[in-house]
Write a protein that holds these residues in place. Structure first.
Motif, PDB file in Angstrom:
ATOM      1  N   VAL A 201     -57.467  37.800  38.193  1.00 54.34           N
ATOM      2  CA  VAL A 201     -57.723  36.848  39.421  1.00 54.34           C
ATOM      3  C   VAL A 201     -59.076  37.383  40.121  1.00 54.34           C
ATOM      4  O   VAL A 201     -59.685  36.414  40.506  1.00 54.34           O
TER       5      VAL A 201
ATOM      6  N   GLU B 281     -62.083  34.459  40.554  1.00 54.58           N
ATOM      7  CA  GLU B 281     -62.611  34.357  41.894  1.00 54.58           C
ATOM      8  C   GLU B 281     -64.384  34.533  41.675  1.00 54.58           C
ATOM      9  O   GLU B 281     -65.183  33.711  42.380  1.00 54.58           O
TER      10      GLU B 281
ATOM     11  N   LEU C   5     -52.383  30.432  35.731  1.00 48.43           N
ATOM     12  CA  LEU C   5     -52.107  31.834  36.334  1.00 48.43           C
ATOM     13  C   LEU C   5     -50.600  32.374  35.913  1.00 48.43           C
ATOM     14  O   LEU C   5     -50.420  33.320  35.504  1.00 48.43           O
TER      15      LEU C   5
ATOM     16  N   ILE D 219     -59.610  32.689  34.022  1.00 47.65           N
ATOM     17  CA  ILE D 219     -57.965  32.909  33.870  1.00 47.65           C
ATOM     18  C   ILE D 219     -57.576  33.324  32.491  1.00 47.65           C
ATOM     19  O   ILE D 219     -56.720  34.156  32.527  1.00 47.65           O
TER      20      ILE D 219
END
Length: 192
Positions: free
Chosen positions: A23, A27, A7, A48
């Motif tokens: 993000v 998830e 990240l 990512i």
């Protein structure tokens, strides 16, 4: 490479808004990987880095497409398609990720391709349905993704193709072929 490191690398390449999107995709991809029994770490990593090249200059992306002998037809279609295959190339060369499954999931997250792998489908759908997305049809795809990844992918492709057609924009052939392949049951190209 762990999540925090990944990240941090990608955050430097993105706007704040696009980082928040990333993000959300990460998830969502992890959740889909759990649900459909895919490799969660690979889903996380591909998600990512899926937009790693999103804000690279168009000329730089065009030159990479030419220099790396990527499909030249990319240059005939919307430049929004470019960041996916260029991103996979840059992630390999700048970040050092060499996992072909992860790189392919990055490369095909905008266009799709016939015979998509489970990981490719997960990243494509996660990008489409992440919580920050708000557009007509997204809720239907979210519902489908709870039980049937292929149905979610088909619906997202239908929505995208219809949207492009109503805007009188060309549909990239791989996107059309992805839709057809899924409708025909992936009989000829299934990579899963």
């Amino acid at each position: 490479m762990n999540r925090t490191e990944a990240l941090e690398i990608v955050k430097k390449q993105l706007t704040e808004r696009r980082y928040i999107h990333t993000v959300g995709v990460m998830e969502t991809a992890i959740e889909l990987a759990k649900r459909f029994e895919a490799d969660e770490k690979k889903a996380e990593l591909a998600a990512i880095f899926h937009d790693y090249a999103k804000f690279r200059p168009k000329e730089e992306m065009k030159q990479i497409i030419i220099d790396q002998n990527m499909n030249p037809s990319l240059l005939e279609y919307n430049t929004e398609l470019w960041h996916a295959p260029v991103g996979a190339f840059l992630v390999r060369n700048e970040v050092g990720i060499t996992d072909k499954e992860v790189l392919d999931a990055i490369a095909y997250h905008t266009s799709g391709r016939p015979g998509m792998t489970l990981l490719e489908k997960i990243v494509y759908v996660a990008d489409y349905i992440e919580p920050g997305r708000r557009f007509p049809g997204v809720d239907e795809v979210r519902e489908l993704a709870k039980t049937d990844l292929n149905a979610a992918l088909i619906q997202s492709l239908k929505n995208t193709i219809s949207f492009l057609m109503t805007k009188h924009q060309a549909v990239y052939p791989d996107t059309m072929m992805t839709y057809n392949d899924l409708i025909l049951g992936g009989q000829t190209h299934d990579r899963t």
